[in-house]
Structures are given as C-alpha cells and as structure tokens.
Design a protein around this motif. Structure first.
Motif, PDB file in Angstrom:
ATOM      1  N   MET A 160      16.579   4.338  -3.228  1.00 50.79           N
ATOM      2  CA  MET A 160      17.009   5.606  -2.381  1.00 50.79           C
ATOM      3  C   MET A 160      16.081   5.808  -1.317  1.00 50.79           C
ATOM      4  SD  MET A 160      18.378   9.072  -3.867  1.00 50.79           S
ATOM      5  CE  MET A 160      19.253  10.305  -2.827  1.00 50.79           C
ATOM      6  N   ALA A 161      16.647   6.180  -0.002  1.00 48.25           N
ATOM      7  CA  ALA A 161      15.471   6.445   0.944  1.00 48.25           C
ATOM      8  C   ALA A 161      14.842   7.799   0.801  1.00 48.25           C
ATOM      9  CB  ALA A 161      16.466   6.524   2.488  1.00 48.25           C
ATOM     10  N   PRO A 162      13.574   7.866   1.084  1.00 49.12           N
ATOM     11  CA  PRO A 162      12.863   9.102   1.197  1.00 49.12           C
ATOM     12  C   PRO A 162      13.670  10.208   1.978  1.00 49.12           C
ATOM     13  CG  PRO A 162      11.474   7.284   2.121  1.00 49.12           C
ATOM     14  CD  PRO A 162      12.737   6.801   1.852  1.00 49.12           C
ATOM     15  N   ARG A 163      13.407  11.406   1.441  1.00 55.17           N
ATOM     16  CA  ARG A 163      13.876  12.701   2.265  1.00 55.17           C
ATOM     17  C   ARG A 163      13.681  12.504   3.760  1.00 55.17           C
ATOM     18  NH1 ARG A 163      12.316  18.028  -1.110  1.00 55.17           N
ATOM     19  NH2 ARG A 163      10.242  17.012  -0.348  1.00 55.17           N
ATOM     20  N   SER A 164      12.526  12.162   4.278  1.00 57.84           N
ATOM     21  CA  SER A 164      12.380  12.206   5.495  1.00 57.84           C
ATOM     22  C   SER A 164      13.182  11.263   6.363  1.00 57.84           C
ATOM     23  CB  SER A 164      10.874  11.908   5.814  1.00 57.84           C
ATOM     24  OG  SER A 164      10.526  10.732   5.417  1.00 57.84           O
ATOM     25  N   GLN A 165      13.579   9.869   5.836  1.00 64.74           N
ATOM     26  CA  GLN A 165      14.270   9.080   6.522  1.00 64.74           C
ATOM     27  C   GLN A 165      15.584   9.540   6.347  1.00 64.74           C
ATOM     28  OE1 GLN A 165      13.591   5.407   4.727  1.00 64.74           O
ATOM     29  NE2 GLN A 165      11.636   5.122   5.764  1.00 64.74           N
TER      30      GLN A 165
ATOM     31  N   ARG B  19      -0.656   8.479  -5.771  1.00 63.95           N
ATOM     32  CA  ARG B  19       0.071   7.340  -6.745  1.00 63.95           C
ATOM     33  C   ARG B  19      -1.137   6.254  -6.404  1.00 63.95           C
ATOM     34  NH1 ARG B  19       4.524   5.811  -4.303  1.00 63.95           N
ATOM     35  NH2 ARG B  19       5.621   7.825  -5.067  1.00 63.95           N
ATOM     36  N   THR B  20      -1.283   5.732  -5.249  1.00 60.85           N
ATOM     37  CA  THR B  20      -2.554   4.621  -4.837  1.00 60.85           C
ATOM     38  C   THR B  20      -3.722   4.818  -5.643  1.00 60.85           C
ATOM     39  OG1 THR B  20      -1.186   4.141  -2.868  1.00 60.85           O
ATOM     40  CG2 THR B  20      -3.169   3.264  -3.079  1.00 60.85           C
ATOM     41  N   GLN B  21      -4.091   6.254  -5.612  1.00 58.97           N
ATOM     42  CA  GLN B  21      -5.564   6.474  -6.137  1.00 58.97           C
ATOM     43  C   GLN B  21      -5.503   6.402  -7.675  1.00 58.97           C
ATOM     44  OE1 GLN B  21      -8.453   7.326  -4.395  1.00 58.97           O
ATOM     45  NE2 GLN B  21      -9.197   6.800  -6.362  1.00 58.97           N
ATOM     46  N   LYS B  22      -4.223   6.995  -8.289  1.00 59.08           N
ATOM     47  CA  LYS B  22      -4.190   6.768  -9.572  1.00 59.08           C
ATOM     48  C   LYS B  22      -3.976   5.110 -10.099  1.00 59.08           C
ATOM     49  CE  LYS B  22      -1.066   8.291 -13.526  1.00 59.08           C
ATOM     50  NZ  LYS B  22      -1.480   7.553 -14.426  1.00 59.08           N
ATOM     51  N   GLU B  23      -3.374   4.442  -9.410  1.00 57.95           N
ATOM     52  CA  GLU B  23      -3.365   2.878  -9.675  1.00 57.95           C
ATOM     53  C   GLU B  23      -4.529   2.473  -9.477  1.00 57.95           C
ATOM     54  OE1 GLU B  23      -0.520   1.366  -6.886  1.00 57.95           O
ATOM     55  OE2 GLU B  23       1.200   2.377  -8.095  1.00 57.95           O
ATOM     56  N   LEU B  24      -5.379   2.670  -8.429  1.00 56.75           N
ATOM     57  CA  LEU B  24      -7.152   2.333  -8.375  1.00 56.75           C
ATOM     58  C   LEU B  24      -7.641   2.707  -9.610  1.00 56.75           C
ATOM     59  CD1 LEU B  24      -7.435   2.617  -4.573  1.00 56.75           C
ATOM     60  CD2 LEU B  24      -6.965   0.474  -5.617  1.00 56.75           C
ATOM     61  N   ASP B  25      -7.556   3.885  -9.917  1.00 60.59           N
ATOM     62  CA  ASP B  25      -8.548   4.626 -10.934  1.00 60.59           C
ATOM     63  C   ASP B  25      -7.963   3.643 -12.239  1.00 60.59           C
ATOM     64  OD1 ASP B  25      -9.599   6.147  -9.266  1.00 60.59           O
ATOM     65  OD2 ASP B  25      -8.442   7.954  -9.964  1.00 60.59           O
ATOM     66  N   ASP B  26      -6.784   3.479 -12.502  1.00 56.60           N
ATOM     67  CA  ASP B  26      -6.196   2.835 -13.767  1.00 56.60           C
ATOM     68  C   ASP B  26      -6.633   1.345 -13.709  1.00 56.60           C
ATOM     69  OD1 ASP B  26      -4.877   5.010 -14.564  1.00 56.60           O
ATOM     70  OD2 ASP B  26      -2.982   4.315 -13.979  1.00 56.60           O
ATOM     71  N   LEU B  27      -6.798   0.491 -12.420  1.00 53.98           N
ATOM     72  CA  LEU B  27      -7.212  -0.744 -12.432  1.00 53.98           C
ATOM     73  C   LEU B  27      -8.883  -0.698 -12.888  1.00 53.98           C
ATOM     74  CD1 LEU B  27      -6.827  -3.505 -11.669  1.00 53.98           C
ATOM     75  CD2 LEU B  27      -7.011  -3.139  -9.344  1.00 53.98           C
ATOM     76  N   ALA B  28      -9.353   0.234 -11.858  1.00 52.56           N
ATOM     77  CA  ALA B  28     -11.088   0.171 -12.294  1.00 52.56           C
ATOM     78  C   ALA B  28     -11.343   0.550 -13.831  1.00 52.56           C
ATOM     79  CB  ALA B  28     -11.450   1.500 -11.475  1.00 52.56           C
ATOM     80  N   GLY B  29     -10.370   1.300 -14.313  1.00 55.20           N
ATOM     81  CA  GLY B  29     -10.483   1.809 -15.868  1.00 55.20           C
ATOM     82  C   GLY B  29     -10.419   0.365 -16.962  1.00 55.20           C
TER      83      GLY B  29
ATOM     84  N   GLU C 272       5.493  13.155   1.400  1.00 56.78           N
ATOM     85  CA  GLU C 272       5.586  11.731   0.758  1.00 56.78           C
ATOM     86  C   GLU C 272       4.262  11.060   0.999  1.00 56.78           C
ATOM     87  OE1 GLU C 272       8.939  10.582   3.544  1.00 56.78           O
ATOM     88  OE2 GLU C 272      10.193  11.874   2.200  1.00 56.78           O
ATOM     89  N   SER C 273       3.652  11.377   2.120  1.00 53.48           N
ATOM     90  CA  SER C 273       2.304  10.574   1.964  1.00 53.48           C
ATOM     91  C   SER C 273       1.324  10.833   1.400  1.00 53.48           C
ATOM     92  CB  SER C 273       1.807  10.887   3.586  1.00 53.48           C
ATOM     93  OG  SER C 273       0.524  10.258   3.819  1.00 53.48           O
ATOM     94  N   ARG C 274       1.172  12.273   1.106  1.00 50.45           N
ATOM     95  CA  ARG C 274       0.621  12.788  -0.168  1.00 50.45           C
ATOM     96  C   ARG C 274       0.772  12.557  -1.284  1.00 50.45           C
ATOM     97  NH1 ARG C 274       0.292  16.419  -3.940  1.00 50.45           N
ATOM     98  NH2 ARG C 274       2.343  17.309  -3.266  1.00 50.45           N
ATOM     99  N   VAL C 275       2.035  12.105  -1.707  1.00 51.68           N
ATOM    100  CA  VAL C 275       2.554  11.613  -3.052  1.00 51.68           C
ATOM    101  C   VAL C 275       1.984   9.882  -3.144  1.00 51.68           C
ATOM    102  CG1 VAL C 275       4.454  11.057  -4.587  1.00 51.68           C
ATOM    103  CG2 VAL C 275       4.165  13.382  -3.468  1.00 51.68           C
ATOM    104  N   ALA C 276       2.205   9.484  -2.134  1.00 51.50           N
ATOM    105  CA  ALA C 276       1.940   7.924  -2.150  1.00 51.50           C
ATOM    106  C   ALA C 276       0.287   7.748  -2.235  1.00 51.50           C
ATOM    107  CB  ALA C 276       2.329   7.317  -0.943  1.00 51.50           C
ATOM    108  N   ASP C 277      -0.516   8.428  -1.453  1.00 47.46           N
ATOM    109  CA  ASP C 277      -1.815   8.569  -1.700  1.00 47.46           C
ATOM    110  C   ASP C 277      -2.293   8.865  -3.204  1.00 47.46           C
ATOM    111  OD1 ASP C 277      -1.937   7.847   1.102  1.00 47.46           O
ATOM    112  OD2 ASP C 277      -2.758   9.894   1.578  1.00 47.46           O
TER     113      ASP C 277
END
Length: 153
Positions: free
Chosen positions: A1-6, A128-138, A121-126
């Motif tokens: 599903m397309a983001p709300r902005s799109q 999510r990316t940070q959480k993924e990086l933290d998980d990967l580093a962990g 959307e950008s804030r949420v994506a950032d």
C-alpha cells in the motif's frame, strides 16, 4: 500500500490543475475588464469632445440643435451603460480572484499535509533503520561476548 503522502499526490495534481484553470479565468476576466474600461474612456472622450460648444459663428437651426441634444443624450446613456458594464466586469474579476485565492489555499493546505506526511514517514523510516542497525550490532556483539566469556573462564 502506498504511503499516505503518495496517496495525496493525485489529489494535489487535480487541485493544482483546478487552480491553474481558475488563474486563467482570472486573467481572462482582467483582460475583459481592461477592455471595458478602455471602451468607457473612449466613450467619455468622445462625449466630452462632442458636447463642447459648437464653433463660434456656426449657426444651428432648431432641427439640428434638437438632433445634437438627442445625440448627446444618447451618448450620455451609452456612457452610463458602459459604466455599469465596467462595474459588473470589476465585480466578476473580484469574484474570480476570490476563487483563485480559495483554490490556492486548498492546494497549499494539501501540499503542507503531504509534506507533513513525508516528514513523519521519513522519521518512522529513520527510526526503523536505526532499530535495525542496533539489532544488527547487538547480534554481532552477542557472539563476540560469548567467546570472550569462554576465554576468561
């Protein structure tokens, strides 16, 4: 599903087209108003020139004088009528300008809403990316810690 902005983009495009159409109508109304004012000014000049007193020594018989007075009356009626046309033209132009302001405001509101959505959307994506990086580093750190604990025993 397309983001709300799109999902707002097609609506914004439609509103932008509507705004452009209204802007064209405003331009047409303004051009018409300028034309009507020019006609009024021309009529007023002609009436002023015609109403100036006849040259000295020119004799007017009663029939010519009556014709002159009748023509001047018709000119004044034409001037009054053209003034009404100019007033209506000015009012129509103002209505179109108001429509343009409303259309512009609607488009602007939708653009701001879409920008707000994009920011969120950008804030949420950032995040999510940070959480993924933290998980990967962990995950990388966990085996290294286990190996370090095994060596120290």
């Amino acid at each position: 599903m397309a983001p709300r902005s799109q999902r707002l983009d097609p609506i914004i495009q439609i509103k932008q087209r509507q705004q452009d159409e209204v802007a064209q109508q405003v331009a047409a109304r303004e051009a018409s108003h300028v034309e009507q004012k020019a006609r009024l000014e021309a009529l007023q000049r002609y009436a002023a020139e015609y109403s100036s007193t006849p040259e000295q020594g020119a004799t007017l018989n009663p029939a010519l004088l009556a014709n002159r007075v009748a023509f001047q009356s018709k000119l004044q009626q034409a001037v009054a009528q053209q003034m009404q046309i100019v007033d209506r033209s000015r009012e129509a132009t103002e209505v179109e300008r108001a429509r343009l302001m409303l259309a512009s405001r609607e488009t602007h509101v939708l653009q701001k809403l879409a920008a707000s959505y994009r920011t969120e959307e950008s804030r949420v994506a950032d995040k999510r990316t940070q959480k993924e990086l933290d998980d990967l580093a962990g995950r990388r750190r966990a085996p290294a810690l286990g190996a370090a604990e095994g060596e120290s025993r």
